[in-house]
Scaffold this motif. Structure first.
Motif, mmCIF file in Angstrom:
data_model
loop_
_atom_site.group_PDB
_atom_site.id
_atom_site.type_symbol
_atom_site.label_atom_id
_atom_site.label_comp_id
_atom_site.label_asym_id
_atom_site.label_seq_id
_atom_site.Cartn_x
_atom_site.Cartn_y
_atom_site.Cartn_z
ATOM 1 N N GLY A 1 27.808 -35.900 -51.793
ATOM 2 C CA GLY A 1 26.346 -36.316 -51.918
ATOM 3 C C GLY A 1 25.811 -37.096 -50.730
ATOM 4 O O GLY A 1 26.351 -37.407 -49.761
ATOM 5 N N GLY A 2 24.533 -37.642 -51.063
ATOM 6 C CA GLY A 2 23.694 -38.436 -50.162
ATOM 7 C C GLY A 2 23.947 -40.064 -50.169
ATOM 8 O O GLY A 2 23.728 -40.489 -49.221
ATOM 9 N N GLY B 1 21.228 -40.655 -47.735
ATOM 10 C CA GLY B 1 20.289 -39.470 -48.122
ATOM 11 C C GLY B 1 19.105 -39.932 -48.793
ATOM 12 O O GLY B 1 17.945 -39.453 -48.698
ATOM 13 N N HIS B 2 19.465 -40.655 -50.055
ATOM 14 C CA HIS B 2 18.504 -40.721 -51.100
ATOM 15 C C HIS B 2 17.304 -42.025 -50.720
ATOM 16 O O HIS B 2 16.003 -41.271 -51.020
ATOM 17 N N ALA C 1 14.931 -39.679 -48.758
ATOM 18 C CA ALA C 1 14.180 -38.540 -49.376
ATOM 19 C C ALA C 1 12.973 -39.081 -50.155
ATOM 20 O O ALA C 1 12.118 -38.240 -50.356
ATOM 21 N N VAL D 1 15.583 -37.136 -42.602
ATOM 22 C CA VAL D 1 16.532 -37.254 -43.560
ATOM 23 C C VAL D 1 17.784 -36.333 -43.229
ATOM 24 O O VAL D 1 18.916 -36.648 -43.555
ATOM 25 N N MET E 1 21.929 -37.618 -43.302
ATOM 26 C CA MET E 1 22.855 -36.733 -43.760
ATOM 27 C C MET E 1 24.088 -36.356 -42.865
ATOM 28 O O MET E 1 25.269 -36.274 -43.020
ATOM 29 N N GLY F 1 24.842 -32.151 -49.529
ATOM 30 C CA GLY F 1 23.396 -32.467 -49.941
ATOM 31 C C GLY F 1 22.587 -32.583 -48.632
ATOM 32 O O GLY F 1 23.087 -33.194 -47.652
ATOM 33 N N ASP F 2 21.384 -32.168 -48.680
ATOM 34 C CA ASP F 2 20.518 -32.113 -47.484
ATOM 35 C C ASP F 2 19.056 -31.804 -47.751
ATOM 36 O O ASP F 2 18.879 -31.439 -48.929
ATOM 37 N N CYS G 1 18.490 -30.139 -51.652
ATOM 38 C CA CYS G 1 19.549 -29.452 -52.162
ATOM 39 C C CYS G 1 20.464 -30.521 -52.075
ATOM 40 O O CYS G 1 20.954 -31.344 -51.457
ATOM 41 N N SER G 2 21.094 -30.711 -53.762
ATOM 42 C CA SER G 2 21.956 -31.887 -53.925
ATOM 43 C C SER G 2 23.379 -31.143 -53.794
ATOM 44 O O SER G 2 23.683 -30.025 -53.907
ATOM 45 N N VAL H 1 17.412 -39.483 -56.111
ATOM 46 C CA VAL H 1 15.922 -38.532 -56.220
ATOM 47 C C VAL H 1 16.492 -37.200 -56.636
ATOM 48 O O VAL H 1 15.620 -36.617 -56.965
ATOM 49 N N THR H 2 17.715 -36.938 -56.910
ATOM 50 C CA THR H 2 18.183 -35.736 -57.511
ATOM 51 C C THR H 2 18.513 -35.757 -58.974
ATOM 52 O O THR H 2 18.784 -34.897 -59.577
HETATM 53 O O1 IP8 Z 1 23.545 -37.228 -53.690
HETATM 54 C C1 IP8 Z 1 21.417 -35.562 -52.093
HETATM 55 O O2 IP8 Z 1 22.595 -35.011 -52.681
HETATM 56 P P1 IP8 Z 1 23.256 -35.653 -53.895
HETATM 57 C C2 IP8 Z 1 21.097 -35.310 -50.632
HETATM 58 O O3 IP8 Z 1 24.384 -34.746 -54.255
HETATM 59 C C3 IP8 Z 1 20.028 -35.944 -49.978
HETATM 60 O O4 IP8 Z 1 22.213 -35.468 -55.108
HETATM 61 C C4 IP8 Z 1 19.308 -35.691 -48.939
HETATM 62 C C5 IP8 Z 1 19.185 -36.899 -50.865
#
Ligand code: IP8
Length: 250
Positions: free
Chosen positions: A45-46, A50-51, A54, A74, A78, A134-135, A147-148, A203-204
């Protein structure tokens, strides 16, 4: 085939941007290596890579178009995170190959529309370990979306026997009690169901969304949530030994 997802909450400190937990990540990769599992896809995950971006660039909203700068930045964040993990795997003699979520998926209105199974299968057949993450990805309606790692797990679950989610909690709690098995009728989860829930940027979307996704996955493959903070649990669950965890049963 086994799908393993290392959550952003275990790989990073979610409240400190770009804080990668090197020792934890290294140990988890060793646990996978020391298990009897040899054919698997690793997904991550991010977390705090990532978060925050995003959220900053509004990449997970329904409002198109997403700013090009945000997509670019972003994606870079990642890939930086992914490189840490990729290097660790190679250092341990695990021949992983990077599979950015943004290049193997297309979304439609925030939902996974297509995932490139063939790409994953072909790399597996070469003896490499696909390392997906995730990306920022393309969305047919919104332009882009996030995309998580969980979406990737769902997308690949039709050809997996087991799906293991590695998190920073012992399993799924209901009414303050850890559940060895979790079924659909136990939804929704309320904040008070969770023990000492920390404020996290995600964010997901929250635990309910994650659990719903796991329930869907469990219709195709045996699905578990295990605590990666505790040494040995990931290795044990991979080897099908007795261990504290939650099995999600859809
Ligand atoms: O942490 C989110 O992936 P997760 C990836 O699996 C980004 O939800 C770019 C926020």
């Amino acid at each position: 085939l086994i799908l393993i997802k290392l959550g952003g909450s275990i790989l990073t400190f979610k409240d400190r941007k770009y804080s990668f937990r090197t020792h934890v990540a290294e140990r988890l990769i060793k646990e996978i290596k020391n298990s009897s599992v040899d054919r698997y896809v690793l997904v991550h995950g991010g977390g705090s890579f990532g978060h925050p971006g995003a959220q900053k660039y509004g990449l997970n909203t329904t409002e198109p178009p997403s700013p090009a700068e945000g997509i670019s930045r972003v994606q870079l964040d990642m890939r930086r995170m992914n490189n840490h993990i990729l290097e660790m795997m190679l250092d341990q003699g695990i021949w992983a190959v990077s599979m950015p979520g943004g290049l193997i998926t297309i979304f439609d209105g925030g939902e996974l529309y297509e995932i490139d199974h063939e790409m994953v299968r072909r790399y597996l057949s070469l003896g490499t370990v696909p390392l997906a993450f995730g990306d920022v990805t393309i969305d047919k309606k919104r332009g882009t979306t996030i995309c998580s790692g969980d979406d990737i797990m769902l997308g690949l679950s039709d050809f997996a026997d087991r799906a293991v989610f590695v998190s920073d909690i012992d399993g799924i709690y209901k009414g303050g009690e850890l559940q060895e098995e979790f079924t659909e009728d136990m939804l929704p989860l309320e904040t008070h169901d969770l023990p000492n829930e920390k404020k996290k940027i995600d964010v997901t979307g929250g635990m309910n969304k994650k659990v719903k996704n796991m329930l869907k996955i469990s219709e195709r493959s045996k699905t578990y949530l295990v605590n990666g903070e505790v040494k040995g649990r990931l290795r044990k669950i991979l080897d099908e030994e007795e261990v504290l965890a939650t099995e999600v049963i859809g």
